[in-house]
Motif scaffolding. Structure first.
Motif, mmCIF file in Angstrom:
data_model
loop_
_atom_site.group_PDB
_atom_site.id
_atom_site.type_symbol
_atom_site.label_atom_id
_atom_site.label_comp_id
_atom_site.label_asym_id
_atom_site.label_seq_id
_atom_site.Cartn_x
_atom_site.Cartn_y
_atom_site.Cartn_z
ATOM 1 N N THR A 28 0.805 -1.229 0.000
ATOM 2 C CA THR A 28 0.000 0.000 0.000
ATOM 3 C C THR A 28 0.833 1.271 0.000
ATOM 4 O OG1 THR A 28 -0.058 -0.068 2.416
ATOM 5 C CG2 THR A 28 -1.923 -1.051 1.233
ATOM 6 N N PHE A 55 -0.718 -4.327 3.457
ATOM 7 C CA PHE A 55 -2.016 -4.450 4.128
ATOM 8 C C PHE A 55 -2.553 -5.844 3.872
ATOM 9 C CE2 PHE A 55 -6.715 -4.112 3.711
ATOM 10 C CZ PHE A 55 -7.004 -3.833 5.036
ATOM 11 N N LYS A 83 -6.108 -8.057 4.475
ATOM 12 C CA LYS A 83 -7.528 -8.103 4.850
ATOM 13 C C LYS A 83 -7.913 -9.572 4.952
ATOM 14 C CE LYS A 83 -10.354 -6.929 1.615
ATOM 15 N NZ LYS A 83 -11.196 -6.183 0.665
ATOM 16 N N THR A 108 -7.741 -7.340 10.183
ATOM 17 C CA THR A 108 -6.925 -6.526 9.281
ATOM 18 C C THR A 108 -5.536 -6.433 9.895
ATOM 19 O OG1 THR A 108 -7.573 -4.450 10.347
ATOM 20 C CG2 THR A 108 -8.860 -5.138 8.409
ATOM 21 N N PHE A 126 -1.356 -4.607 9.202
ATOM 22 C CA PHE A 126 -0.324 -3.883 8.463
ATOM 23 C C PHE A 126 1.017 -4.438 8.903
ATOM 24 C CE2 PHE A 126 -3.692 -0.685 8.205
ATOM 25 C CZ PHE A 126 -3.581 -0.269 6.883
ATOM 26 N N GLU A 156 -10.167 1.617 -2.398
ATOM 27 C CA GLU A 156 -9.567 1.024 -1.201
ATOM 28 C C GLU A 156 -8.050 1.270 -1.193
ATOM 29 O OE1 GLU A 156 -10.573 -3.079 0.898
ATOM 30 O OE2 GLU A 156 -9.366 -3.417 -0.906
ATOM 31 N N GLU A 157 -7.391 1.041 -2.325
ATOM 32 C CA GLU A 157 -5.947 1.238 -2.427
ATOM 33 C C GLU A 157 -5.568 2.708 -2.219
ATOM 34 O OE1 GLU A 157 -5.426 -2.376 -5.699
ATOM 35 O OE2 GLU A 157 -5.269 -0.288 -6.338
ATOM 36 N N GLN A 169 -7.232 5.043 -0.524
ATOM 37 C CA GLN A 169 -7.427 5.404 0.888
ATOM 38 C C GLN A 169 -6.276 4.892 1.752
ATOM 39 O OE1 GLN A 169 -9.327 7.527 1.982
ATOM 40 N NE2 GLN A 169 -11.402 7.402 1.219
ATOM 41 N N LEU A 170 -5.871 3.644 1.518
ATOM 42 C CA LEU A 170 -4.788 3.067 2.304
ATOM 43 C C LEU A 170 -3.463 3.765 2.005
ATOM 44 C CD1 LEU A 170 -5.810 -0.671 2.020
ATOM 45 C CD2 LEU A 170 -5.796 0.701 4.115
ATOM 46 N N ASN A 171 -3.227 4.122 0.748
ATOM 47 C CA ASN A 171 -1.999 4.809 0.371
ATOM 48 C C ASN A 171 -1.936 6.214 0.966
ATOM 49 O OD1 ASN A 171 -0.675 6.761 -1.920
ATOM 50 N ND2 ASN A 171 0.487 4.869 -1.612
#
Length: 169
Positions: free
Chosen positions: A80, A90, A92, A108, A110, A134-135, A137-139
């Motif tokens: 991520t 990440f 899930k 979840t 990290f 999703e990617e 937001q995580l980045n």
């Protein structure tokens, strides 16, 4: 170095829950799940860097819902965020009741990995290119998590200065 899409590092592993995976509460043993998380995440980090990797830290694991013997467990991992030689991965974890088809996020996590060269030294990794919502937001929140990791590492190093290595017995 050219950025790589998160999807290039994506790993999906699905397995059943067997009796030897269960704890005294008739749910999946957390240590078993943590081992699977690390294994899956390491593949993502290696796919992204195309180098050997070492686990630098398990930054967080949140157990959100129990996993039972009637469930399958699906782990989905991808890179991520990246630093110079480090990669945040990440994971899930989705549990699915195999009889009803009901799915839920069970956990979840990290983790951080460092890419190393043949001499065992950190080596540069490509940046990550997030594509899905999703990617993205995580980045976006990766810099903040990286600073938290650095602060935690500094605390751990400071604590290690006063810890002893003598035998307790």
């Amino acid at each position: 170095m050219q950025a790589k899409p998160c999807g290039e590092s994506r790993v999906i592993k699905t397995s059943r829950v067997f009796p030897n995976d269960i704890n005294d509460h008739n749910t999946l043993f957390g240590g078993k799940l943590m081992s699977d998380i690390d294994m899956t995440a390491s593949i993502s980090a290696t796919r992204h860097s195309r180098a050997s990797v070492v686990t630098a830290s398990t930054d967080s694991v949140a157990f959100l819902a129990p996993v039972t013997p009637s469930d399958s467990v699906c782990l989905e991992s991808f890179v991520t965020w990246t630093g110079r030689s480090s990669m945040e991965v990440f994971v899930k974890v989705t549990a699915e009741d195999l009889r009803s088809g009901d799915r839920r996020i069970a956990a979840t996590a990290f983790l951080t990995f460092v890419a190393i060269d043949d001499a065992g030294l950190p080596t540069q990794v490509p940046p990550v290119l997030p594509e899905s919502d999703e990617e993205v937001q995580l980045n976006r929140s990766g810099d903040e998590r990286a600073e938290t990791r650095r602060a935690h590492r500094r605390q751990s190093q400071k604590m290690a200065e006063y810890l002893t290595t003598s035998r307790p017995w």
